[in-house]
Design a protein around this motif. Sequence first.
Motif, short mmCIF file in Angstrom:
data_model
loop_
_atom_site.label_atom_id
_atom_site.label_comp_id
_atom_site.label_asym_id
_atom_site.label_seq_id
_atom_site.Cartn_x
_atom_site.Cartn_y
_atom_site.Cartn_z
N ILE A 1 0.86 -1.19 0.01
CA ILE A 1 0.04 0.05 0.02
C ILE A 1 0.81 1.23 -0.05
CG2 ILE A 1 -1.76 1.58 1.32
CD1 ILE A 1 -2.63 -1.28 2.49
N LYS A 2 0.61 2.17 -0.84
CA LYS A 2 1.41 3.31 -0.92
C LYS A 2 0.50 4.52 -1.26
CE LYS A 2 3.71 4.43 -4.78
NZ LYS A 2 4.83 4.77 -5.62
N VAL A 3 0.88 5.69 -1.14
CA VAL A 3 0.29 6.98 -1.57
C VAL A 3 0.12 7.05 -2.97
CG1 VAL A 3 0.18 9.44 -1.08
CG2 VAL A 3 1.17 8.07 0.49
N SER A 4 -0.92 7.21 -3.61
CA SER A 4 -1.37 7.29 -4.94
C SER A 4 -0.75 8.69 -5.54
CB SER A 4 -2.87 7.27 -5.31
OG SER A 4 -3.43 8.46 -4.70
N ALA A 5 -0.57 8.74 -6.75
CA ALA A 5 -0.08 10.10 -7.32
C ALA A 5 -1.21 11.20 -7.10
CB ALA A 5 -0.11 9.85 -8.97
N THR A 6 -2.56 11.00 -7.02
CA THR A 6 -3.42 12.08 -6.70
C THR A 6 -3.36 12.25 -5.28
OG1 THR A 6 -5.13 11.01 -8.16
CG2 THR A 6 -5.85 12.44 -6.38
N GLY A 7 -2.98 11.34 -4.34
CA GLY A 7 -2.82 11.44 -2.85
C GLY A 7 -1.43 12.51 -2.65
N GLU A 8 -0.44 12.18 -3.50
CA GLU A 8 0.72 12.65 -3.34
C GLU A 8 0.30 14.52 -3.82
OE1 GLU A 8 4.19 11.20 -5.28
OE2 GLU A 8 4.03 9.45 -4.28
#
Length: 105
Positions: free
Chosen positions: A71-78
Amino acid sequence: MSLEATLADSCGRALDRFLGRVGTTPYEAKRARRYLERLTDYKEVVIEMNTNGFKKARATQPTRLGGHPRIKVSATGEYLIARQMGVLAALKDWAKRARFEIALR
């Protein structure tokens, strides 16, 4: 251009301005420093979230093969994190003073 590529390119250019490697005014250098500080804080937050922030989710939700999902931060989340932390505003402010074109609107 992706957010990651934009930040990487602008980081190098801001660092050159901050360190005086290219002609710059003290005002520009101050704006470059402000942007670099925000960018550093942002990167630390995203790294922390990607490495430690989701440990609980991974520990409680095994995949059907028995492993734990990555699980990682998405591009949108970033993007949203960068916007909330003031990274994008600092980038736009510095870019305007340095006449550095960015694709972010």
